[in-house]
Design a protein around this motif. Sequence first.
Motif, short mmCIF file in Angstrom:
data_model
loop_
_atom_site.label_atom_id
_atom_site.label_comp_id
_atom_site.label_asym_id
_atom_site.label_seq_id
_atom_site.Cartn_x
_atom_site.Cartn_y
_atom_site.Cartn_z
N ARG A 1 3.59 6.06 -8.93
CA ARG A 1 3.82 6.55 -7.12
C ARG A 1 6.20 6.21 -6.67
N LEU B 1 1.81 1.74 5.52
CA LEU B 1 0.29 1.81 5.73
C LEU B 1 -0.30 0.24 5.70
N GLU C 1 0.65 -1.25 0.51
CA GLU C 1 -0.29 0.08 0.43
C GLU C 1 1.00 1.28 -0.53
N LEU C 2 1.77 1.09 0.67
CA LEU C 2 2.79 2.41 0.95
C LEU C 2 4.33 1.99 0.98
N ASP D 1 5.88 -1.45 4.76
CA ASP D 1 4.80 -1.39 4.16
C ASP D 1 4.19 -0.52 4.94
N ALA E 1 4.36 3.13 -4.05
CA ALA E 1 3.01 2.57 -3.48
C ALA E 1 2.03 2.63 -3.86
N LYS E 2 0.84 2.43 -3.52
CA LYS E 2 -0.43 2.34 -4.07
C LYS E 2 -1.34 4.30 -3.29
N GLU E 3 -1.04 4.27 -2.28
CA GLU E 3 -1.78 5.12 -1.26
C GLU E 3 -1.98 6.27 -2.46
#
Length: 285
Positions: free
Chosen positions: A231, A32, A12-13, A30, A250-252
């Motif tokens: 990202r 988050l 996620e991050l 990660d 990341a996906k955040e």
Amino acid sequence: MRAEPLGPVRAELGEGPVWAPEEGRLHWLDVLGQARHVTDPETGETQTHPLPRLTSCLARRQGGGWVAAGGQALHAVEEGQDGPRLAALPEGTYGRFNDGKCDAAGRLWIGTANAEGRFDCHLYRIPPGGAPERVVDGIAMSNGLGWSPDGRVMYYADSTAQALYAFDFEVGTGALTNQRRLFETTGDEVPDGLSVDAEGHVWLALWGGGRLVRLTPAGEVAAEVHFPTPRVSSCAFGGAGLETLFVTTAKEGASEEERAADPMMGALFRLDPGIAGLPVAMFGG
């Protein structure tokens, strides 16, 4: 230079990569997802260890084990388990710890960040056995840190200010002087994590830009690497001879549609830059 995804994990991050030479493995976070990943650089095989809190920074410890920073505290990590609290910010301090790295004297430099865009955060140094010492004020999103090969220049990114700074650095006292803007970004592209190579060039991750730039000590772009996901969050040298560069993403902040269309979002990448990195200092004690 071509960046290739390494392993199946999609964070996620993804943040805070640190090479552990005694293990031959890369440790990365990660944030988050509250997890620490340990990845084999050859196969991508990854062991995932849950964390008890949001953790934004890892550093190896001279006396063995690791330290981990999250929230407003620094904890020891021994045999993979959460250990005693080593330091904390004073009660009522604004912001949370973000990225950090140790200098040659074993002090951890780590800054605070906030999600509101306020320039009320700070860069701290934490000496072994001591309390956090406030060094730089007026920060909004404290991020990547690194030092020149001779240790006389410190590089430091504030993402919200869209700037990479350089300071003259005195390793004996930890004093910073002669702050200057070395590199700036525009639009949605912001400086994030960084690493310094053996020639003194800075590899800077550009969140939102899907790229990594190699900057000369004067701040000029000498090379860049593009990624299939936007990202790009941080990077660290590792592998045999420190000749591999590992890069987190990341996906955040991405929408469900963006996530579905981008299978590389949150992946760990590796590339061969043709130049070795520098050994990363450990926290004292």
